[in-house]
Design a protein around this motif. Sequence first.
Motif, mmCIF file in Angstrom:
data_model
loop_
_atom_site.group_PDB
_atom_site.id
_atom_site.type_symbol
_atom_site.label_atom_id
_atom_site.label_comp_id
_atom_site.label_asym_id
_atom_site.label_seq_id
_atom_site.Cartn_x
_atom_site.Cartn_y
_atom_site.Cartn_z
ATOM 1 N N ARG A 21 1.222 -1.359 -0.160
ATOM 2 C CA ARG A 21 -0.272 0.042 0.663
ATOM 3 C C ARG A 21 0.950 1.542 0.002
ATOM 4 N NH1 ARG A 21 -5.423 1.046 2.625
ATOM 5 N NH2 ARG A 21 -5.232 3.434 2.654
ATOM 6 N N VAL A 22 1.103 1.841 -0.971
ATOM 7 C CA VAL A 22 2.020 3.356 -1.108
ATOM 8 C C VAL A 22 0.976 3.937 -0.867
ATOM 9 C CG1 VAL A 22 2.902 2.811 -3.472
ATOM 10 C CG2 VAL A 22 1.061 4.130 -3.131
ATOM 11 N N PRO A 23 1.517 5.207 0.140
ATOM 12 C CA PRO A 23 1.274 6.594 0.809
ATOM 13 C C PRO A 23 -0.087 6.510 -0.398
ATOM 14 C CG PRO A 23 3.518 6.314 0.580
ATOM 15 C CD PRO A 23 3.028 5.763 -0.637
ATOM 16 N N GLY A 24 -0.662 8.025 0.794
ATOM 17 C CA GLY A 24 -1.633 9.018 0.454
ATOM 18 C C GLY A 24 -1.618 9.527 -0.903
ATOM 19 N N ASP A 25 -2.754 9.967 -1.566
ATOM 20 C CA ASP A 25 -3.287 10.398 -2.867
ATOM 21 C C ASP A 25 -2.547 12.409 -2.162
ATOM 22 O OD1 ASP A 25 -4.332 10.794 -5.969
ATOM 23 O OD2 ASP A 25 -4.485 12.734 -4.938
ATOM 24 N N LYS A 26 -1.662 12.723 -2.713
ATOM 25 C CA LYS A 26 -1.368 13.918 -2.709
ATOM 26 C C LYS A 26 -1.978 14.870 -2.778
ATOM 27 C CE LYS A 26 2.962 15.372 -4.375
ATOM 28 N NZ LYS A 26 2.754 16.806 -5.738
ATOM 29 N N SER A 27 -3.035 15.065 -4.641
ATOM 30 C CA SER A 27 -3.404 15.766 -4.953
ATOM 31 C C SER A 27 -5.068 15.552 -3.699
ATOM 32 C CB SER A 27 -4.380 15.520 -6.214
ATOM 33 O OG SER A 27 -3.082 15.844 -7.036
ATOM 34 N N ILE A 28 -5.559 14.795 -3.316
ATOM 35 C CA ILE A 28 -6.397 14.860 -2.121
ATOM 36 C C ILE A 28 -6.620 15.077 -0.521
ATOM 37 C CG2 ILE A 28 -8.210 13.129 -1.226
ATOM 38 C CD1 ILE A 28 -8.057 11.610 -3.749
ATOM 39 N N SER A 29 -5.045 14.961 -0.333
ATOM 40 C CA SER A 29 -4.357 14.887 0.787
ATOM 41 C C SER A 29 -4.056 17.145 1.163
ATOM 42 C CB SER A 29 -3.201 14.466 1.528
ATOM 43 O OG SER A 29 -3.303 13.388 1.373
ATOM 44 N N HIS A 30 -3.725 17.285 0.108
ATOM 45 C CA HIS A 30 -3.742 18.813 0.400
ATOM 46 C C HIS A 30 -5.541 19.255 -0.144
ATOM 47 C CE1 HIS A 30 0.017 20.103 -0.637
ATOM 48 N NE2 HIS A 30 0.686 19.585 -1.494
ATOM 49 N N MET A 205 -14.580 17.022 -3.746
ATOM 50 C CA MET A 205 -15.072 17.320 -2.419
ATOM 51 C C MET A 205 -15.481 18.175 -2.362
ATOM 52 S SD MET A 205 -11.116 17.160 0.222
ATOM 53 C CE MET A 205 -10.500 15.304 -0.665
ATOM 54 N N LEU A 206 -15.511 19.767 -2.685
ATOM 55 C CA LEU A 206 -16.277 19.941 -2.489
ATOM 56 C C LEU A 206 -17.743 20.275 -2.372
ATOM 57 C CD1 LEU A 206 -15.175 23.036 -5.111
ATOM 58 C CD2 LEU A 206 -15.368 23.359 -2.456
ATOM 59 N N ASN A 207 -18.371 19.163 -2.901
ATOM 60 C CA ASN A 207 -19.754 18.693 -3.130
ATOM 61 C C ASN A 207 -19.906 17.565 -1.645
ATOM 62 O OD1 ASN A 207 -21.418 19.190 -5.630
ATOM 63 N ND2 ASN A 207 -19.598 18.464 -6.394
ATOM 64 N N ALA A 208 -18.287 16.999 -1.550
ATOM 65 C CA ALA A 208 -18.580 16.150 -0.183
ATOM 66 C C ALA A 208 -18.521 17.579 0.948
ATOM 67 C CB ALA A 208 -17.383 14.738 -0.085
ATOM 68 N N TYR A 209 -17.884 18.361 1.216
ATOM 69 C CA TYR A 209 -18.480 19.023 2.117
ATOM 70 C C TYR A 209 -19.301 19.921 2.696
ATOM 71 C CZ TYR A 209 -13.784 17.982 4.129
ATOM 72 O OH TYR A 209 -12.325 17.217 4.666
ATOM 73 N N GLY A 210 -20.770 19.413 1.354
ATOM 74 C CA GLY A 210 -21.961 20.296 1.284
ATOM 75 C C GLY A 210 -21.885 21.275 0.265
ATOM 76 N N TYR A 211 -20.975 21.940 -0.764
ATOM 77 C CA TYR A 211 -21.048 22.771 -0.993
ATOM 78 C C TYR A 211 -21.051 22.770 -2.591
ATOM 79 C CZ TYR A 211 -19.497 27.945 -1.833
ATOM 80 O OH TYR A 211 -19.318 28.954 -1.852
ATOM 81 N N ALA A 212 -22.194 23.168 -2.919
ATOM 82 C CA ALA A 212 -22.671 22.862 -4.704
ATOM 83 C C ALA A 212 -21.320 23.064 -5.613
ATOM 84 C CB ALA A 212 -23.894 23.399 -4.755
ATOM 85 N N GLU A 289 -16.064 2.094 -4.197
ATOM 86 C CA GLU A 289 -15.925 3.591 -4.084
ATOM 87 C C GLU A 289 -16.083 4.567 -2.832
ATOM 88 O OE1 GLU A 289 -19.139 6.453 -6.259
ATOM 89 O OE2 GLU A 289 -18.576 7.218 -5.005
ATOM 90 N N VAL A 290 -15.166 5.059 -2.324
ATOM 91 C CA VAL A 290 -14.794 5.672 -0.851
ATOM 92 C C VAL A 290 -14.880 6.898 -0.860
ATOM 93 C CG1 VAL A 290 -12.937 5.786 0.747
ATOM 94 C CG2 VAL A 290 -12.979 3.186 -0.015
ATOM 95 N N GLY A 291 -15.459 7.654 -0.206
ATOM 96 C CA GLY A 291 -15.544 9.157 0.099
ATOM 97 C C GLY A 291 -16.072 9.853 -1.159
ATOM 98 N N GLY A 292 -16.494 9.375 -2.041
ATOM 99 C CA GLY A 292 -16.629 9.868 -3.266
ATOM 100 C C GLY A 292 -15.802 9.665 -4.629
ATOM 101 N N GLU A 293 -14.409 8.493 -3.849
ATOM 102 C CA GLU A 293 -13.465 8.300 -5.626
ATOM 103 C C GLU A 293 -14.050 6.548 -5.555
ATOM 104 O OE1 GLU A 293 -11.684 10.584 -6.499
ATOM 105 O OE2 GLU A 293 -11.636 12.492 -5.654
ATOM 106 N N ALA A 294 -13.454 6.506 -6.520
ATOM 107 C CA ALA A 294 -13.481 5.654 -7.279
ATOM 108 C C ALA A 294 -11.942 4.643 -6.501
ATOM 109 C CB ALA A 294 -12.962 5.250 -9.223
ATOM 110 N N VAL A 295 -11.842 3.543 -6.122
ATOM 111 C CA VAL A 295 -10.619 2.726 -5.570
ATOM 112 C C VAL A 295 -10.866 1.785 -6.327
ATOM 113 C CG1 VAL A 295 -9.593 1.722 -3.386
ATOM 114 C CG2 VAL A 295 -11.226 4.550 -3.189
ATOM 115 N N ALA A 296 -9.461 1.065 -6.289
ATOM 116 C CA ALA A 296 -9.410 -0.951 -6.215
ATOM 117 C C ALA A 296 -8.225 -0.589 -6.374
ATOM 118 C CB ALA A 296 -9.500 -0.450 -8.141
#
Length: 441
Positions: A21-30, A205-212, A289-296
Amino acid sequence: MSRSEPGFVSARTSAIGGRLRVPGDKSISHRAVIFSALADGVSHIEGLLEGEDVLATLAAFRAMGVMAEGPANGKLVIVGAGMDGLKASKSALDMGNSGTAMRLMSGVLAAQSFNSVLVGDESLSSRPMRRIMIPLEKMGADCRVEADGTPPIQIRATDHLRGIHYDLPVASAQVKSAILLAGLYAKGTTKVVEPAATRDHTERMLNAYGYACVTEQSVISLEGGGHLTAQDISVPADISSAAFFMVLASIVPGSQILLEHVGVNATRTGVINILRLMGADIELINPREVGGEAVADIQVSYSGLAGIDVPPEQVPLAIDEIPAICIAAACASGVTRVRGAEELRHKESDRISAVVEGLRAVGIEVEEHPDGMNIVGGNILGGQVDSQLDHRIAMAFAVAGAVASNPITIRRCENVATSFPDFIELANQTGMKLDAQTLDR
Ligand code: S3P
């Protein structure tokens, strides 16, 4: 001045394998740090990349009064300050090596009621910032950069941004995101039009945080003046880090590797599409799908590769993975042509010239073009490569060493920790023969 520098030595290996398992996604983490800091309430993040780039974004928010606990083992708790809760930092905000941190933070800071200064390291200090200044100024922001368009960025207080309709001149998720972040604070509608699809984590992520935030084909729009609501975010493993092991398993005979829980958002999977076109054996297992992002989970098995013309529309979807793909091309039969990749000249290094020089130094024939290169597949002989202080160049040539007749020494590897702090340990777990060495200058 120190007369030594951190380097890698990578030697030929036999088949590699294992689960990783490589480390977390940089773009999503920021983005998780940014949206959590601006949200109302307490957000819990897990799987966060604890790389220097993301830590720079977090440190900037702490300097502006945001309370956070962690990160530890990928877990971070952020007490959101709300949209208007940030306070002026007492000193300049240091974005280190991170273009994402500097450009996205500029979008946030352009809308604050206090002044800010953003600085970066030697590499970041030479990267183009007018691409964000121009749209932010159209929105009413007051930002200054050096005469040649590079940092530091001086941003003056304002409380009256207005929404704009902006056609992006380059396909850049960083520029798109900077405008959308400023748009959260602007009066009216902000619309961004993309010339080609780029990573869409900000919109998701905006949509996930409730911002349309609405996407209709290539147009992304939002209304200013809303609020973000704290969330629990699970960050998948970074496909950009996984890419090095996809290439490794594809080029070292007899290899098979399983990369666990990797983000496979369709705006990021250009590397899989391109490697498959070259003949790679890549299987996506248990897509979810995990938190609105595709994962495999991604299984990659060795298979002989053949050179291709990389489809230009795949380039923005694989922009950070092109150095790794070029190593695959060096091991493929025939010629691989990369075009439409001029943006690579504006990354942590000029990645076209860094790859061209590196491949030539290890015995591969390459023709440089303004927007790409032609790589003639052959035998990687080994030799010495300068990473040009670029993490992805360092890791790409570490992978090349696994099939080289003689070891590859890679100079100036200090920035690998910006995106992949445990690269050497994980690489050696797979069977790679990779050593960290202090090299004389
Ligand atoms: C990123 C976008 C890309 C990419 C960078 C991360 C992001 O840059 O190269 O590593 O997180 O938005 P551009 O959008 O400038 O191409």
